[in-house]
Design a protein around this motif. Structure first.
Motif, short mmCIF file in Angstrom:
data_model
loop_
_atom_site.label_atom_id
_atom_site.label_comp_id
_atom_site.label_asym_id
_atom_site.label_seq_id
_atom_site.Cartn_x
_atom_site.Cartn_y
_atom_site.Cartn_z
N ALA A 72 42.38 50.94 39.38
CA ALA A 72 43.68 51.50 39.01
C ALA A 72 44.87 50.84 39.70
O ALA A 72 45.83 50.43 39.02
CB ALA A 72 43.68 53.02 39.26
N PRO A 73 44.88 50.69 41.02
CA PRO A 73 46.09 50.15 41.66
C PRO A 73 46.39 48.71 41.29
O PRO A 73 47.50 48.22 41.54
CB PRO A 73 45.80 50.26 43.16
N THR A 74 45.42 48.02 40.70
CA THR A 74 45.61 46.60 40.37
C THR A 74 46.14 46.40 38.95
O THR A 74 46.34 45.25 38.54
CB THR A 74 44.27 45.85 40.50
N LEU A 75 46.36 47.47 38.21
CA LEU A 75 46.77 47.35 36.81
C LEU A 75 48.25 47.06 36.64
O LEU A 75 48.73 46.98 35.50
CB LEU A 75 46.38 48.62 36.04
N ALA A 122 34.76 47.09 39.00
CA ALA A 122 36.22 47.03 39.03
C ALA A 122 36.72 45.60 38.98
O ALA A 122 37.66 45.28 38.24
CB ALA A 122 36.74 47.73 40.29
N ARG A 123 36.10 44.73 39.73
CA ARG A 123 36.54 43.34 39.75
C ARG A 123 36.27 42.63 38.43
O ARG A 123 37.07 41.80 37.98
CB ARG A 123 35.84 42.59 40.90
N GLN A 124 35.16 42.96 37.78
CA GLN A 124 34.87 42.32 36.50
C GLN A 124 35.82 42.80 35.41
O GLN A 124 36.26 42.00 34.57
CB GLN A 124 33.41 42.57 36.12
N PHE A 125 36.17 44.08 35.41
CA PHE A 125 37.17 44.56 34.46
C PHE A 125 38.52 43.89 34.73
O PHE A 125 39.24 43.51 33.79
CB PHE A 125 37.31 46.08 34.54
N HIS A 126 38.88 43.76 35.99
CA HIS A 126 40.14 43.12 36.34
C HIS A 126 40.17 41.68 35.82
O HIS A 126 41.17 41.22 35.25
CB HIS A 126 40.33 43.14 37.86
N ALA A 127 39.07 40.96 35.99
CA ALA A 127 39.00 39.57 35.52
C ALA A 127 39.14 39.49 34.01
O ALA A 127 39.85 38.61 33.49
CB ALA A 127 37.69 38.94 35.97
N PHE A 172 46.65 55.11 33.43
CA PHE A 172 45.27 54.70 33.25
C PHE A 172 44.39 55.94 33.28
O PHE A 172 44.38 56.69 34.25
CB PHE A 172 44.86 53.72 34.36
N VAL A 173 43.66 56.17 32.18
CA VAL A 173 42.77 57.31 32.07
C VAL A 173 41.34 56.81 31.92
O VAL A 173 41.08 55.87 31.16
CB VAL A 173 43.15 58.19 30.86
#
Length: 293
Positions: free
Chosen positions: A48-51, A201-206, A21-22
């Motif tokens: 990053a760690p959630t990807l 971060a949470r919105q990108f994860h969702a 992830f960059v």
């Protein structure tokens, strides 16, 4: 006071077993507003760690630099990003472009398109976001705020279209409740607080989860300080904020005052809407001139 430095990546991003992830961009992605012992720990470090289901299989490299313009992506950040051959690549840029006297939507669009195109051609999943209007965040008077809002609107129009063309995971960051939830902004009113970075971060994860990507649990809550008080806001403005405004004034203020004068004349004539139309037309013309994906 010296600003914290960006922490080095803790994982070997060249490892073939790692999800790479960059993150490219400016101070927003660098993590300004969310300090940690090593420097900044912004939204990309939280995401990053959630990807991947196993966080030890994620390698994260943050190439973002405070003050970066769109052209800095292609010149300094993109070559390093391509060398790392990432599976995920975040590209958030454009706010600093609107705060420069030499703002040119064509130049901004061309640099952003070239960056997204090159990363997409390598197979990276792209993450993009439209940005909140800095003039609104800073509470500038209308004559100054409106020209900057028009610029930000043009940049966001370009980001929306290019995100669609290159099939990016796009976050409507401009619509986050920055003004209504003061805890999301740091004392400078321009950068997210730790809580604001966590929100991103949470919105990108969702969005990634909705798109079918196999991820780990959402980013965990971070220990965030209470929202800055009015006194803290004023202290920042009187110290670091004044220095920031002085640096920007050399480049931005003469051009911004000229824009404000034009704005005032059009407002008196009742023709301010013509400036909006002209700005939208310029963005559309720029997009039409770019090569297809």
């Amino acid at each position: 006071m010296t600003a914290p430095t960006r922490p080095e990546a803790t994982e070997d991003i060249a490892s073939p077993a790692a999800v790479r992830f960059v993150a490219l961009g400016d101070s927003l992605t660098e993590g300004v507003g969310s300090p940690c012992a090593e420097g900044w720990r912004g939204w990309s470090a939280l995401l990053a760690p959630t990807l991947a289901p196993d966080p030890t299989q994620v390698a994260h490299r943050n190439l973002a630099v405070s003050g970066a313009l769109a052209t800095d992506l292609t010149i300094t950040q993109l070559p390093d990003a391509l060398d790392l051959n990432p599976q995920f690549a975040a590209v958030l840029i454009g706010g600093n472009d609107t705060l420069r006297a030499g703002f040119d939507i064509a130049r901004t669009a061309a640099a952003l398109d070239a960056t997204l195109r090159a990363l997409a051609d390598q197979g990276a999943v792209l993450l993009t976001a439209c940005l909140p209007d800095p003039a609104v965040l800073l509470g500038l008077p209308a004559a100054l705020a409106r020209p900057l809002a028009r610029r930000m609107g043009a940049v966001n129009a370009v980001v929306h279209e290019l995100s669609d063309r290159h099939r990016a995971i796009h976050l409507h960051l401009a619509q986050a409740p920055w003004l209504h939830e003061r805890a999301l902004l740091s004392a400078d009113r321009l950068h997210p607080s730790p809580a604001g970075h966590l929100l991103i971060a949470r919105q990108f994860h969702a969005l990634l989860a909705e798109s079918g990507h196999r991820l780990g649990p959402p980013p965990a809550a971070v220990q965030a300080p209470p929202p800055p008080s009015r006194a803290a806001d004023l202290w920042w403005l009187a110290t670091r904020g004044t220095a920031w405004l002085a640096r920007r004034s050399v480049d931005l203020l003469p051009g911004l005052l000229a824009l404000a004068a034009v704005e005032s004349v059009h407002r008196l004539r009742g023709t301010a809407s013509a400036l909006d139309v002209r700005s939208r037309a310029a963005a559309e013309a720029v997009l039409a001139a770019l090569p297809p994906p």
